[in-house]
Write an enzyme that holds these catalytic residues in place. Structure first.
Site, PDB file in Angstrom:
ATOM      1  N   GLY A  45      12.938   5.807 -16.794  1.00 18.38           N
ATOM      2  CA  GLY A  45      12.000   5.101 -15.929  1.00 18.38           C
ATOM      3  C   GLY A  45      10.942   4.373 -16.724  1.00 18.38           C
ATOM      4  N   GLY A  73       8.198   2.632 -15.006  1.00 25.62           N
ATOM      5  CA  GLY A  73       7.028   2.322 -14.199  1.00 25.62           C
ATOM      6  C   GLY A  73       5.772   2.717 -14.951  1.00 25.62           C
ATOM      7  CG  LEU A  74       1.735   1.980 -13.374  1.00 25.93           C
ATOM      8  CD1 LEU A  74       0.606   2.230 -12.396  1.00 25.93           C
ATOM      9  CD2 LEU A  74       1.239   1.108 -14.517  1.00 25.93           C
ATOM     10  CB  ALA A  75       4.657   7.908 -14.922  1.00 30.25           C
ATOM     11  CG  HIS A 112       0.523   3.340   3.751  1.00 26.35           C
ATOM     12  ND1 HIS A 112      -0.293   2.511   4.496  1.00 26.35           N
ATOM     13  CD2 HIS A 112       0.010   3.343   2.495  1.00 26.35           C
ATOM     14  CE1 HIS A 112      -1.260   2.050   3.724  1.00 26.35           C
ATOM     15  NE2 HIS A 112      -1.101   2.543   2.505  1.00 26.35           N
ATOM     16  NE  ARG A 162      -2.582   5.548   1.561  1.00 29.49           N
ATOM     17  CZ  ARG A 162      -2.088   5.157   0.405  1.00 29.49           C
ATOM     18  NH1 ARG A 162      -1.035   5.784  -0.114  1.00 29.49           N
ATOM     19  NH2 ARG A 162      -2.627   4.154  -0.258  1.00 29.49           N
ATOM     20  CG  HIS A 201       3.440   4.418   0.898  1.00 34.00           C
ATOM     21  ND1 HIS A 201       3.879   3.234   0.337  1.00 34.00           N
ATOM     22  CD2 HIS A 201       2.298   4.749   0.219  1.00 34.00           C
ATOM     23  CE1 HIS A 201       3.050   2.857  -0.626  1.00 34.00           C
ATOM     24  NE2 HIS A 201       2.098   3.774  -0.733  1.00 34.00           N
TER      25      HIS A 201
END
Length: 658
Positions: A61, A63-65, A287, A351, A422
């Site tokens: 992965g 993504g940000l992580a 969400h 949420r 979400h």
């Protein structure tokens, strides 16, 4: 078997699982909570720079992580192999995050602090998160902003040049840093630049268009992965001293969600089947501000950022069947229901609470739009107060996106929104070091369960991803790698051969079943079951029915799915088949988890467990624990391991935002 005549007599909360031994987080330090992270960093063993070059890590992965962790580990000198199924790391779903990232900087001098962010997060998660993990997240939040500013992330600034903040749900301070409505994109570009620097330095080896299909265990340790080249179909093995999963969440089990179409659970689920515990799978987030569904052939839902609730007011007509243009409905005929029900927080309640309130007014027959499943998000007051240019400067790209999708101008008429699936708070179980119960297997970001409890506060996903990647994992994985390098493993090892054969057999099964139904038709039917019975509101009867329906549908899938093409080519139907097969198993476990948890908390709302005024009613005496599930084999009952949640710094009490 139809939903009307499904047999559920044999299914109850106690018959669908067995209970195992408790699981404990042995890495979390004791002592004063504000000292625990420093204490753990000091006690964790180090690896000297010369030895790091001999050690390797696989990262699944980008993504940000994943991107931040790979870049940081590469910078430290480790040899990193990174894999993503997209054609570039920039396409990771983190790019879709819009509203902002939380940090306890207290730039607004409005009473914020690390402790308040810690408290808000535990309360927002309805007291189902670990105190130690959440406090660490709040501590690191202030460092994340400095890191990202140094990378050049263009956060919004006030007139004087200071970074601007806005509010998000579940808090009464302004601590959310943002870049218009594209914060995730800007943060991901920052992490991507750091990653590309390490690729150029040859500390990171990037593999795009590769999907992980199996975890390789050697002597009980995570030592490698089996991946499929999605362009050629080649099955490859890759080996390292440790494996990190940063593969995101599993909301697409519902078919319709705000997640990108490719988001899936396969990486973590393959690890789960190899022994990694899966924690709190029923904790999924709905969400409240998404563009409503428009038809039977829609394949994805679009999120309207929670940041819009800073200035937008949610309302419905006071009486049902009011078909007037919203601009023609006078104030006295409008119900600003969140402001009425939750006067202290108004439109910025968490949420889960906002979503249930929206569902409630729609169930009363006061919903708007063609389907009646929608409420208005109105910016008329904000435009009048601030001016159109100011609103456009803050939310312009979000307004443009809404207009392009709906054909309506939100500057002139209110947006229509409705809740949608979400984020997933559940995920692979990890300890304080982010290590799973499988030695050498680490899990970061949304792929793990660790920080949000039963409900994630808005703008905290980006915070967790970057905290895990830039600051936590690089400090804790050292402790494991200090025992390395481990014995070399290659493709001839029996464990690797077995894993490859399992992958090939599974692919062959998909391609040779030659049934009559498409993968998407099964996925859509599964999503309907999940939304209907394991969505915003769950009940014992509905969950029992869902488990039976999913089992029947899973059997039908393996007997009647049709996957065209071959493996030795770009074959998106084959990719989806593997992901949906895992979604069937995950969906069943989600319903089992929801059935066994006879309480309401955060995003898990059981109809049988609510206060007289319809709020979530927890059962702390019986369910103040993390539910960590162990895979026991195909068609075997999953094993439940409980990790007790102990609260030393925050008092357990009924959550209230009124």
């Amino acid at each position: 078997m139809t939903e009307d005549n499904v047999v559920v007599d044999s299914i109850d909360a106690d018959s669908v699982y067995v209970e195992g031994d408790p699981v404990m987080d042995t890495k979390a330090p004791g002592g004063p909570i504000e000292q625990r992270w420093d204490k753990r960093r000091f006690s964790a063993r180090l690896v000297n720079p010369a030895n790091r070059r001999k050690l390797s890590v696989i990262m699944i992965g980008t993504g940000l992580a994943g991107a931040s962790a790979a870049a940081t580990l590469g910078e430290a000198g480790y040899s990193v192999k990174t894999f993503c199924y997209q054609d570039t790391p920039r396409r990771a779903h983190s790019i879709a995050a819009q509203g902002g990232i939380n940090a306890a900087k207290n730039y607004r001098n409005d009473g914020d602090s690390i402790y308040r962010l810690f408290y808000d997060t535990v309360k927002g998660g309805d007291f189902r998160a670990r105190e130690s993990n959440v406090y660490r997240l709040a501590q690191i939040s202030v460092e994340i902003i400095d890191q990202c500013v140094a990378q050049g992330v263009p956060f919004a600034r006030e007139y004087g040049g200071l970074l601007d903040n806005r509010s998000f749900g579940g808090v009464q301070v302004s601590r959310t840093f943002y870049a218009r409505g594209q914060t995730g994109q800007q943060l991901l570009i920052g992490a991507y630049q750091a990653l590309e620097r390490q690729i150029a330095a040859k500390t990171v080896e990037m593999h795009t268009r590769h999907e992980m299909l199996e975890l390789i265990l050697v002597d009980g340790r995570a030592r490698g992965v089996v991946v499929r080249d999605m362009v050629t179909g080649e099955i490859e093995t890759h080996f390292a001293d440790a494996v990190v999963l940063a593969s995101g969440g599993y909301s697409n089990v519902f078919f319709l969600s705000t997640n990108a179409m490719g988001c899936n659970v396969t990486a973590t689920w393959r690890a789960h089947r190899k022994g990694a515990y899966f924690a709190n799978p029923c904790f999924t987030q709905i969400h409240p501000t998404c563009i409503p569904v428009t038809g039977d052939y829609q394949s994805k839902l679009t999120l309207m950022s929670e940041s819009l609730r800073n200035d937008g007011r949610m309302w419905v007509p006071k009486r049902g069947e009011d078909k007037r243009d919203p601009r023609d409905i006078p104030e006295e005929d409008r119900d600003y229901f969140l402001e009425r029900m939750y006067p202290s927080f108004g439109n910025l309640v968490p949420r889960d609470i906002a979503s249930r309130a929206v569902k409630k007014v729609c169930d009363e027959g006061r919903g708007v739009g063609p389907s009646g499943l929608g409420v208005y998000l109105d910016f008329a007051d904000a435009i009048k107060r601030l001016g159109k240019r100011a609103v456009e400067a803050k939310y312009g790209n979000l307004f443009d996106m809404y207009a392009q999708i709906t054909g309506e101008n939100p500057y002139e008429t209110p947006m229509r929104i409705y809740p949608a699936v979400h984020y997933t708070m559940g995920g692979a179980w990890v300890d304080y070091d982010l290590e799973s119960n499988i030695p050498g297997l680490y899990v970061t970001g949304e792929a793990n369960f660790s920080d949000h409890g039963a409900n994630r506060l808005g703008a905290s996903a980006l915070m967790q991803g970057l905290a895990d990647g830039y600051f936590i994992l690089p400090n804790t994985i050292n402790d494991y790698l200090a025992d390395g390098p481990f014995d070399k493993v290659d493709a001839s090892h029996p464990a690797a051969v077995e894993a490859v054969e399992a992958v090939k057999s599974r692919i062959d099964k998909f391609l040779t079943t030659n049934g009559t139904r498409t993968v998407d038709s099964f996925h859509k039917e599964l999503g309907h079951i999940m939304w209907e019975y394991c969505g915003m509101e769950r009940s014992e009867e509905g969950l029992r029915k869902a488990i039976s329906l999913i089992r029947d549908l899973k059997r039908a899938f393996w007997a009647d799915v049709k996957v065209l093409g071959t493996n030795e080519e770009l074959n998106q139907a084959l990719e989806r088949a593997g992901r949906v097969a895992d979604f069937f198993e995950l969906g069943e476990l989600m319903c089992i988890d929801a059935l066994h948890r006879r309480e309401s908390c955060g995003g898990h709302f059981r109809a049988e467990s609510q206060t007289p005024d319809g709020e979530a009613l927890r059962n702390d005496d019986e369910f103040a624990y993390v539910a960590a599930w162990e895979f026991a084999g195909d068609n075997a009952k999953p094993i439940l391991h409980k990790e007790p949640l102990v609260y030393e710094y925050i008092e357990l009490k009924q959550r209230s935002y009124k």
